[in-house]
Design an enzyme around this catalytic site. Structure first.
Site, short mmCIF file in Angstrom:
data_model
loop_
_atom_site.label_atom_id
_atom_site.label_comp_id
_atom_site.label_asym_id
_atom_site.label_seq_id
_atom_site.Cartn_x
_atom_site.Cartn_y
_atom_site.Cartn_z
N TYR A 144 36.16 41.23 37.08
CA TYR A 144 35.48 39.95 36.95
C TYR A 144 36.41 38.87 37.51
CZ TYR A 144 33.30 35.89 34.67
OH TYR A 144 32.70 34.68 34.42
N ASP A 239 44.17 38.91 41.30
CA ASP A 239 43.62 37.98 40.32
C ASP A 239 44.43 38.15 39.04
OD1 ASP A 239 42.26 36.65 38.37
OD2 ASP A 239 40.27 37.33 38.96
N LYS A 267 44.51 30.41 32.42
CA LYS A 267 45.00 30.68 31.07
C LYS A 267 46.35 30.05 30.77
CE LYS A 267 41.56 33.83 30.95
NZ LYS A 267 40.31 33.66 30.31
#
Ligand code: HOZ
Length: 430
Positions: A144, A239, A267
């Site tokens: 994702y 990623d 994050k």
């Protein structure tokens, strides 16, 4: 457990917000029941609107490496807010932040700050396309990379959990340049590379996937992927929105010993504020506007509050390299406890862990790709989730996510979690 206030808030929220939430997974749809509305967090715990206390293993889906509200981030934010929230003009902290990122992650020669992981990944793919002059890119089934149209094709995380891995609203045109490969299967890459010779701009991968549960790339696979990208002049994008600064100060690339061409972050890089970043080789990053023609922009990008929180988080990491040893000790203690419980109940469920990211799958087969991940019994996961919740442990409300341990989790927290795990397993398996 009394959750009346949360229930009321959810009913009200559904009138004004689609599905009552601002991001799908948190609605508890895949585990059933009503989501809890959280009021306050401190250290390893948070409290819901009815005052129930939980040991939190989501940590805002990863950023809270040091638990909720660490004083050094709160102090940095308080100091920054006195000077203003956003200028839409450069500040010195952006320069400090960029320097610090390049110090911590050696593959990053230049970096651009954005506002979310989605922005980071979509900008990285655009940069790769602009740099190579090629249009297609490869992603892996179950990975994702945020919700840009061309990523929502066989995607993981909420898209997978909610049964819409390929979302309506994504046009055929948008999907046409997304090529799909199988995680940890180098032959699937070789086939695509030969079928689309000189057409592939980039390969984007979660080097330690956190969105089909936790699944790590195999060493041989990632080495070969690196070589193929070099030979074919394909930009390799890691990623690291979840893994960056979490599995090591230098992210998954440090753990794996592989240098990507571009990386994306989110994050922890924002210390809990909405931030993302993408960066890597200078020759690629210099193609980004205004130094190059690849357009990328954002009014709130690099805004002073996000930079203050993110800088405080990264500086703490730099000044305290011992935290990764601490995280490893705590996480392996938890893993060991879970494994002991599993053998006590006679189950050999798969458990994957890399540093402070871990996942239990309700399948006895090894999980090393998307196909093995989806063998997990998600109904059983839902029951397990609710039993843990009743015992004061808050896990991801969906199977295909990660559990995050922080430096704030105490031995007492871990022991309570291991006891809850044992009782929950016994309850759901009887
Ligand atoms: N995309 C996140 C899970 N990988 C969930 C975000 C949220 O609901 O806050």
């Amino acid at each position: 457990m009394n959750i009346e206030t949360s229930k009321k808030l959810f009913e009200e929220a559904k009138k004004y917000i689609p599905g009552g939430v601002n991001s799908p997974v948190r609605a508890f749809k895949s585990v059933g029941g009503d989501p809890l509305f959280i009021k306050r967090g401190e250290g390893s715990k948070f409290w819901d609107a009815d005052g129930n206390e939980f040991i939190d293993y989501i940590g805002s889906w990863g950023p809270h490496l040091f638990g909720h509200n660490p004083h050094f981030i709160v102090d940095a934010l308080k100091a920054a807010i006195e000077n203003g929230t956003s200028f839409g003009a450069p500040t010195s902290l952006e320069v400090e932040m960029a320097k610090l990122i390049t110090e911590l992650v050696p593959s990053i020669e230049m970096v651009r700050m954005v506002n979310s992981g989605t922005e980071a990944t979509m900008s990285a793919v655009r940069a790769a396309r602009g740099y190579t002059g090629k249009e297609k890119f490869i992603k892996f089934e179950g990975c994702y990379h945020g919700h840009a149209d061309y990523f929502l094709i066989k995607a993981g995380s909420g898209a997978l959990t909610l049964g819409v891995p390929t979302s309506p609203g994504v046009t055929k045109g948008n999907a046409a340049d997304t090529l799909l490969a199988d995680y940890n299967d180098i032959n699937s890459i070789k086939k695509l590379v030969s079928a689309y010779k000189n057409e592939i701009a980039a390969v984007i991968i979660e080097p330690i996937a956190g969105n089909m549960g936790v699944v790590k790339v195999k060493d041989d696979f990632i080495k070969e992927l690196r070589s193929i990208c070099d030979e074919e002049k394909i930009v390799l994008i890691f990623d690291e929105v979840m893994t960056g600064f979490r599995v090591a100060a230098g992210g998954a690339q440090e753990v794996l010993g592989i240098r990507p061409d571009l990386s994306t972050f989110g994050k922890i890089i924002g210390g809990g504020l909405p931030v993302g970043a993408f960066g890597g080789k200078k020759e690629i990053m210099e193609k980004i506007a205004p130094s190059g023609p690849v357009y990328q922009a954002g009014t709130l990008s690099g805004n002073p509050l996000a930079m203050a929180a993110g800088y405080a988080a990264l500086k703490h990491i730099k000044d305290n390299p011992g935290i990764y040893k601490q995280l490893e000790e705590r996480s392996s203690y938890l893993e060991k406890g879970f494994k002991t419980n599993l053998s006590a109940v006679g189950k050999n469920y798969a458990m994957n862990r890399v540093g402070s990211m871990m996942c239990i799958f309700f399948t006895e087969d090894n999980v090393d790709d998307f196909k093995s991940a989806i063998k997990s019994d998600t109904i059983l996961y839902g029951k397990y989730f609710h039993e843990m919740l009743k015992r004061g442990v808050y896990l991801a409300p969906a199977q295909f996510e990660a559990l995050f341990v922080s430096t704030a989790h105490s031995k007492e927290d871990l022991d309570k979690t291991i006891r809850a795990h044992r009782e929950s397993l016994e309850f759901i398996l009887k």
